[in-house]
Design an enzyme around this catalytic site. Structure first.
Site, PDB file in Angstrom:
ATOM      1  N   GLN A   1       0.808  -1.218   0.000  1.00  0.00           N
ATOM      2  CA  GLN A   1       0.000   0.000   0.000  1.00  0.00           C
ATOM      3  C   GLN A   1       0.843   1.272   0.000  1.00  0.00           C
ATOM      4  OE1 GLN A   1      -2.771  -0.353   3.261  1.00  0.00           O
ATOM      5  NE2 GLN A   1      -3.521  -2.319   2.550  1.00  0.00           N
ATOM      6  N   CYS A   2       1.994   1.215  -0.609  1.00  0.00           N
ATOM      7  CA  CYS A   2       2.929   2.343  -0.658  1.00  0.00           C
ATOM      8  C   CYS A   2       2.781   3.064  -2.000  1.00  0.00           C
ATOM      9  CB  CYS A   2       4.358   1.798  -0.498  1.00  0.00           C
ATOM     10  SG  CYS A   2       5.663   3.034  -0.575  1.00  0.00           S
ATOM     11  N   GLY A   3       3.090   4.353  -2.010  1.00  0.00           N
ATOM     12  CA  GLY A   3       3.078   5.096  -3.262  1.00  0.00           C
ATOM     13  C   GLY A   3       4.089   4.576  -4.272  1.00  0.00           C
TER      14      GLY A   3
ATOM     15  N   THR B   1       4.686   1.301  -4.666  1.00  0.00           N
ATOM     16  CA  THR B   1       4.366  -0.103  -4.931  1.00  0.00           C
ATOM     17  C   THR B   1       4.263  -0.411  -6.419  1.00  0.00           C
ATOM     18  OG1 THR B   1       3.262  -0.358  -2.797  1.00  0.00           O
ATOM     19  CG2 THR B   1       2.686  -1.950  -4.511  1.00  0.00           C
TER      20      THR B   1
END
Length: 169
Positions: A42-44, A46
């Site tokens: 859920q990371c920018g 990803t």
């Protein structure tokens, strides 16, 4: 295998857990060039990182590249899912064919021994802590950590270094 009292000499001295909780002796990767990366769903970063990792893996796996991905929830709680959910997302959405290992801590008292070794091998500019998701370590065919890349360094921009270690023109 190194005894508990001796200092690890390479990543081959470590055993980690796979996604099913089984022990994996990293010496099985002898002779391979490795990218070891802490990942999050859920990371920018990803989408770009997983897409690039999958592409570079497809391009160089037959020449001896392996990617070892370690989910980590230490940065903004961006990997909250179970290991099954993580694997399903990575394999379905990003078509990853490289191994996803069990979730680990990369910093602090509970940091995985492998990550303590990686950080001690290549600290320098980055200091001793992993700063964010998708920090990457490049390991040569002898198990030595040769470089460390920031989360914003794309796997594609590592290609020159990967090719050099693989001996690919």
């Amino acid at each position: 295998m190194a005894s508990q009292s001796s200092k690890p000499q390479s990543i081959y001295d470590f055993t980690v857990k796979d996604a099913k909780g089984n022990d994996v002796d990293l010496s099985i990767y002898k002779g391979k060039v490795l990218i070891i990366v802490n990942v999050a769903s859920q990371c920018g970063l990803t989408n770009s990182n997983y897409t690039d990792l999958t592409e570079i893996y497809k391009k160089y796996k037959d020449q001896g590249l392996e990617i070892l991905a370690f989910p980590c929830n230490q940065f903004g709680g961006q990997e909250p899912g179970s290991i099954e959910e993580i694997q399903n997302m990575v394999c379905t959405r990003f078509k990853a064919e490289y191994p996803i290992f069990d979730k680990v801590d990369v910093n602090g008292d509970n940091a995985a021994p492998l990550y303590k070794f990686l950080k001690s091998s290549k600290g320098g500019f980055f200091g001793d802590s992993i700063k964010w998701n998708f920090s990457k370590f490049l390991v040569d065919k002898e198990g030595n950590v040769v470089d460390r890349y920031s989360p914003t360094t794309t796997p594609a921009s590592m290609e020159k270094d990967i090719k050099k270690l693989l001996g690919v023109a």
